[in-house]
Design a protein around this motif. Structure first.
Motif, PDB file in Angstrom:
ATOM      1  N   LEU A 135       0.833  -1.199   0.000  1.00 10.08           N
ATOM      2  CA  LEU A 135       0.000   0.000   0.000  1.00 10.08           C
ATOM      3  C   LEU A 135       0.870   1.252   0.000  1.00 10.08           C
ATOM      4  N   GLY A 136       0.672   2.079  -0.994  1.00 10.24           N
ATOM      5  CA  GLY A 136       1.323   3.382  -1.045  1.00 10.24           C
ATOM      6  C   GLY A 136       0.291   4.486  -0.928  1.00 10.24           C
ATOM      7  N   PRO A 137       0.707   5.743  -0.896  1.00  8.24           N
ATOM      8  CA  PRO A 137      -0.248   6.849  -0.791  1.00  8.24           C
ATOM      9  C   PRO A 137      -1.058   6.998  -2.071  1.00  8.24           C
ATOM     10  N   ARG A 138      -2.262   7.503  -1.931  1.00 15.33           N
ATOM     11  CA  ARG A 138      -3.128   7.737  -3.078  1.00 15.33           C
ATOM     12  C   ARG A 138      -3.045   9.179  -3.565  1.00 15.33           C
ATOM     13  N   VAL A 139      -2.467  10.044  -2.730  1.00 17.93           N
ATOM     14  CA  VAL A 139      -2.261  11.444  -3.115  1.00 17.93           C
ATOM     15  C   VAL A 139      -0.838  11.839  -2.739  1.00 17.93           C
ATOM     16  N   ASP A 140      -0.272  12.780  -3.479  1.00 21.64           N
ATOM     17  CA  ASP A 140       1.072  13.264  -3.157  1.00 21.64           C
ATOM     18  C   ASP A 140       1.062  14.005  -1.823  1.00 21.64           C
ATOM     19  N   GLY A 141       2.146  13.838  -1.078  1.00 23.50           N
ATOM     20  CA  GLY A 141       2.259  14.589   0.159  1.00 23.50           C
ATOM     21  C   GLY A 141       3.129  13.890   1.173  1.00 23.50           C
ATOM     22  N   ILE A 142       3.185  14.482   2.343  1.00 24.23           N
ATOM     23  CA  ILE A 142       3.985  13.961   3.450  1.00 24.23           C
ATOM     24  C   ILE A 142       3.142  12.968   4.248  1.00 24.23           C
TER      25      ILE A 142
ATOM     26  N   VAL B 153       4.237   2.155   1.663  1.00 27.64           N
ATOM     27  CA  VAL B 153       4.260   2.469   3.086  1.00 27.64           C
ATOM     28  C   VAL B 153       4.111   1.194   3.912  1.00 27.64           C
ATOM     29  N   LEU B 154       3.106   0.399   3.570  1.00 29.71           N
ATOM     30  CA  LEU B 154       2.822  -0.822   4.321  1.00 29.71           C
ATOM     31  C   LEU B 154       2.583  -1.979   3.367  1.00 29.71           C
ATOM     32  N   GLN B 155       2.801  -3.175   3.876  1.00 30.61           N
ATOM     33  CA  GLN B 155       2.393  -4.379   3.153  1.00 30.61           C
ATOM     34  C   GLN B 155       1.362  -5.113   3.988  1.00 30.61           C
ATOM     35  N   ILE B 156       0.277  -5.545   3.348  1.00 30.40           N
ATOM     36  CA  ILE B 156      -0.779  -6.282   4.035  1.00 30.40           C
ATOM     37  C   ILE B 156      -0.988  -7.611   3.332  1.00 30.40           C
ATOM     38  N   MET B 157      -1.211  -8.658   4.122  1.00 32.34           N
ATOM     39  CA  MET B 157      -1.464  -9.981   3.572  1.00 32.34           C
ATOM     40  C   MET B 157      -2.785 -10.524   4.111  1.00 32.34           C
ATOM     41  N   LYS B 158      -3.494 -11.193   3.245  1.00 33.56           N
ATOM     42  CA  LYS B 158      -4.706 -11.912   3.649  1.00 33.56           C
ATOM     43  C   LYS B 158      -4.305 -13.360   3.855  1.00 33.56           C
ATOM     44  N   ILE B 159      -4.322 -13.819   5.112  1.00 32.35           N
ATOM     45  CA  ILE B 159      -3.823 -15.164   5.396  1.00 32.35           C
ATOM     46  C   ILE B 159      -4.832 -16.018   6.155  1.00 32.35           C
ATOM     47  N   ASP B 160      -6.109 -15.617   6.193  1.00 36.99           N
ATOM     48  CA  ASP B 160      -7.097 -16.522   6.776  1.00 36.99           C
ATOM     49  C   ASP B 160      -7.259 -17.761   5.888  1.00 36.99           C
ATOM     50  N   ILE B 161      -6.873 -17.607   4.623  1.00 31.64           N
ATOM     51  CA  ILE B 161      -6.708 -18.743   3.722  1.00 31.64           C
ATOM     52  C   ILE B 161      -5.331 -18.584   3.087  1.00 31.64           C
ATOM     53  N   VAL B 162      -4.521 -19.629   3.163  1.00 39.25           N
ATOM     54  CA  VAL B 162      -3.210 -19.605   2.513  1.00 39.25           C
ATOM     55  C   VAL B 162      -3.172 -20.751   1.495  1.00 39.25           C
ATOM     56  N   ALA B 163      -2.112 -20.773   0.718  1.00 40.53           N
ATOM     57  CA  ALA B 163      -1.975 -21.831  -0.286  1.00 40.53           C
ATOM     58  C   ALA B 163      -0.562 -22.382  -0.260  1.00 40.53           C
ATOM     59  N   ALA B 164      -0.461 -23.685  -0.397  1.00 43.20           N
ATOM     60  CA  ALA B 164       0.838 -24.324  -0.588  1.00 43.20           C
ATOM     61  C   ALA B 164       1.116 -24.356  -2.092  1.00 43.20           C
TER      62      ALA B 164
END
Length: 391
Positions: A72-79, A217-228
């Motif tokens: 996830l990065g910013p959607r608008v320019d700025g600080i 800025v951040l990384q998010i993972m959906k892991i309520d279901i994972v895959a081998a």
């Protein structure tokens, strides 16, 4: 004299009788030995070649992957003014994660709101002017050109209002986008920057000078279901299809996970000659972490095969053979086999269903043509009996 003669005669008769009895005894023993068909036979156990379903697992190795992964990065320019979560936090869809400074955006919204008000007032005025001109034109007091001018002024003011409203909507959207929310339920797995960093959307979320901070800025993972995600040799491709059952073993977790093939990649790697499979795992407690090493066993549909107790196989790799019962003698037969499990082999050639193979403690005495005596029926070999010569 008479008594002495009789004594000697008795002695001679007694000796002759003993010899006759001994000879008679020897004659009876020889007859009995000749009549016993098992005389000199080797006692062996028998195990029958049987037909059964074979379900041999196919093993693949790979890695656990998250159901979804988003940087996830910013959607608008700025600080970047505020980051509201930390690595390891579990978040819900729509939950605010971080915010870009929005002072200028708020001022822009206020400015455009006033422009919309001005445009609306202009629309009212030009609308009234056109209505009056139209009435007077109907009575013959206004020329056609003046009516056209009034109509054009009204239309232009309406267009300006539309532009102002669109600009205001854009500014409000940017103000909303200054706060980035979670796109799905998940866990924060990485944080690349801290507050105070300027980030520009036109550079893919990187800083103003293009310095990469992980790309966002951040990384998010959906892991309520994972895959081998595992790979298996291409030679097994014809045995696997979407829906084929499987079981996944994961390093660091003391239990197996039943699963199935949900994705069968159509691409075969030309370097490793392998194909990629994906097996889903329900992970509601988040105990399975993305990146863990995984081993999967895939279970194709079973097939019919000839099987045999592996203790009945003798010889080395180049001289596999068995002994089978041919009446009351043993016959040596060369065979080709393949290991199924620790107790069983599959017979590929040399035998047919129902053949009785021979083994047991006396197996080292077996040779082609030797007489045998079966002491156990097929399938009843003692579980603890093992022949040291069996391979």
């Amino acid at each position: 004299m008479s008594v002495c003669f009789n004594f000697r005669s008795f002695a001679r008769l007694t000796a002759a009788g003993l010899v006759a009895v001994a000879l008679a005894g020897c004659g009876e023993s020889a007859d009995e030995e000749t009549a016993d068909p098992d005389a000199g036979a080797i006692g062996v156990f028998a195990s029958a070649v049987t037909t059964r379903e074979l379900a041999e697992p196919i093993t693949g190795t790979g890695t656990i992957a998250a159901h979804k992964t988003t940087t996830l990065g910013p959607r608008v320019d700025g600080i970047i003014e505020e980051i509201m979560v930390r690595v390891g936090d579990r978040v819900k869809e729509g939950q605010p994660l971080f915010r870009t400074r929005d002072v200028e955006l708020r001022l822009k919204v206020t400015e455009l709101e006033n422009q919309v008000r001005l445009a609306k007032a202009d629309v009212r005025n030009t609308g009234l002017a056109f209505s009056r001109a139209n009435e007077l034109h109907a009575k013959g007091f206004v020329a056609d050109g003046r009516l056209d001018d009034a109509r054009s002024a009204r239309d232009a003011s309406q267009a300006r209002l539309g532009i102002a409203e669109a600009q205001l909507a854009g500014a409000n959207q940017m103000l909303t986008d200054s706060v980035v929310t979670a796109p799905f339920d998940g866990v924060i797995t990485r944080r690349d920057v801290d507050e105070g960093k300027f980030m520009a959307t036109r550079m893919g979320g990187m800083g103003a000078m293009g310095d990469a901070g992980g790309g966002g800025v951040l990384q998010i993972m959906k892991i309520d279901i994972v895959a081998a995600i595992v790979t298996v040799p291409e030679i097994h491709l014809s045995k696997i299809e979407v829906g084929t059952k499987g079981r996944v073993y994961i390093d660091g977790i003391d239990r197996a996970f039943d699963s199935y093939v949900i994705i069968l990649n159509d691409y075969v790697d030309p370097v490793t000659r392998s194909v990629e499979l994906r097996l889903p795992i329900l992970n509601e407690d988040y105990s399975v972490k993305p990146g863990l090493f995984a081993r999967a066993e895939i279970f194709p549909a079973p097939r019919q095969g000839l099987t045999l107790d592996r203790r009945m196989i003798y010889g080395g790799e180049t001289d596999r053979h068995v002994f089978i019962a041919d009446g009351n003698v043993a016959r040596r037969v060369s065979v080709t086999v393949r290991q199924v499990d620790a107790q069983t082999v599959e017979v590929l050639s040399g035998l047919k269903a129902g053949d009785k193979t021979l083994g047991g403690p006396n197996a080292p005495l077996l040779s082609d043509g030797v007489k045998i005596r079966i002491e156990a029926e097929p399938g009843q070999i003692a579980a603890g009996t093992r022949d040291s010569t069996a391979q």
